[in-house]
Design a protein around this motif. Sequence first.
Motif, PDB file in Angstrom:
ATOM      1  N   ASN A   1      13.980   1.136   3.411  1.00  0.00           N
ATOM      2  CA  ASN A   1      13.336   1.836   4.530  1.00  0.00           C
ATOM      3  C   ASN A   1      12.339   2.890   4.075  1.00  0.00           C
ATOM      4  OD1 ASN A   1      14.776   0.337   6.483  1.00  0.00           O
ATOM      5  ND2 ASN A   1      16.523   1.687   6.202  1.00  0.00           N
ATOM      6  N   GLY A   2      11.887   2.809   2.818  1.00  0.00           N
ATOM      7  CA  GLY A   2      10.912   3.755   2.292  1.00  0.00           C
ATOM      8  C   GLY A   2       9.485   3.333   2.601  1.00  0.00           C
ATOM      9  N   VAL A   3       8.568   4.051   1.987  1.00  0.00           N
ATOM     10  CA  VAL A   3       7.141   3.807   2.179  1.00  0.00           C
ATOM     11  C   VAL A   3       6.480   3.709   0.812  1.00  0.00           C
ATOM     12  CG1 VAL A   3       4.981   4.825   3.029  1.00  0.00           C
ATOM     13  CG2 VAL A   3       7.059   5.013   4.388  1.00  0.00           C
ATOM     14  N   ILE A   4       5.572   2.758   0.673  1.00  0.00           N
ATOM     15  CA  ILE A   4       4.733   2.670  -0.506  1.00  0.00           C
ATOM     16  C   ILE A   4       3.294   2.696  -0.002  1.00  0.00           C
ATOM     17  CG2 ILE A   4       4.858   0.139  -0.596  1.00  0.00           C
ATOM     18  CD1 ILE A   4       4.737   0.465  -3.728  1.00  0.00           C
ATOM     19  N   ALA A   5       2.467   3.467  -0.678  1.00  0.00           N
ATOM     20  CA  ALA A   5       1.104   3.656  -0.205  1.00  0.00           C
ATOM     21  C   ALA A   5       0.179   3.914  -1.386  1.00  0.00           C
ATOM     22  CB  ALA A   5       1.057   4.837   0.767  1.00  0.00           C
ATOM     23  N   GLY A   6      -1.094   3.958  -1.094  1.00  0.00           N
ATOM     24  CA  GLY A   6      -2.082   4.255  -2.117  1.00  0.00           C
ATOM     25  C   GLY A   6      -3.432   4.504  -1.479  1.00  0.00           C
ATOM     26  N   ASP A   7      -4.414   4.744  -2.324  1.00  0.00           N
ATOM     27  CA  ASP A   7      -5.744   4.944  -1.764  1.00  0.00           C
ATOM     28  C   ASP A   7      -6.750   4.033  -2.440  1.00  0.00           C
ATOM     29  OD1 ASP A   7      -6.138   6.225  -4.170  1.00  0.00           O
ATOM     30  OD2 ASP A   7      -6.777   8.114  -3.315  1.00  0.00           O
TER      31      ASP A   7
END
Length: 65
Positions: free
Chosen positions: A26-32
């Motif tokens: 239930n986590g989040v992975i992100a980037g730009d």
Amino acid sequence: VFIDGSHDEKSVKMDLTYWMPRVKPNGVIAGDDVDSEGVQNAVRWFFDNAQIQIKGRQWMVDLAR
């Protein structure tokens, strides 16, 4: 997890492969820099398009969805 490393496709795929198992359920992975072709290709290679949320130059996948 927030990924902001190299922008070539191979490096981003390696980052995703390394970090994804470390994201909590239930986590989040992100980037730009999703406006970079290498980043965009790698993110789309790793995740289903329906999972990817894009705002400006940043991408995010909420695993709780």
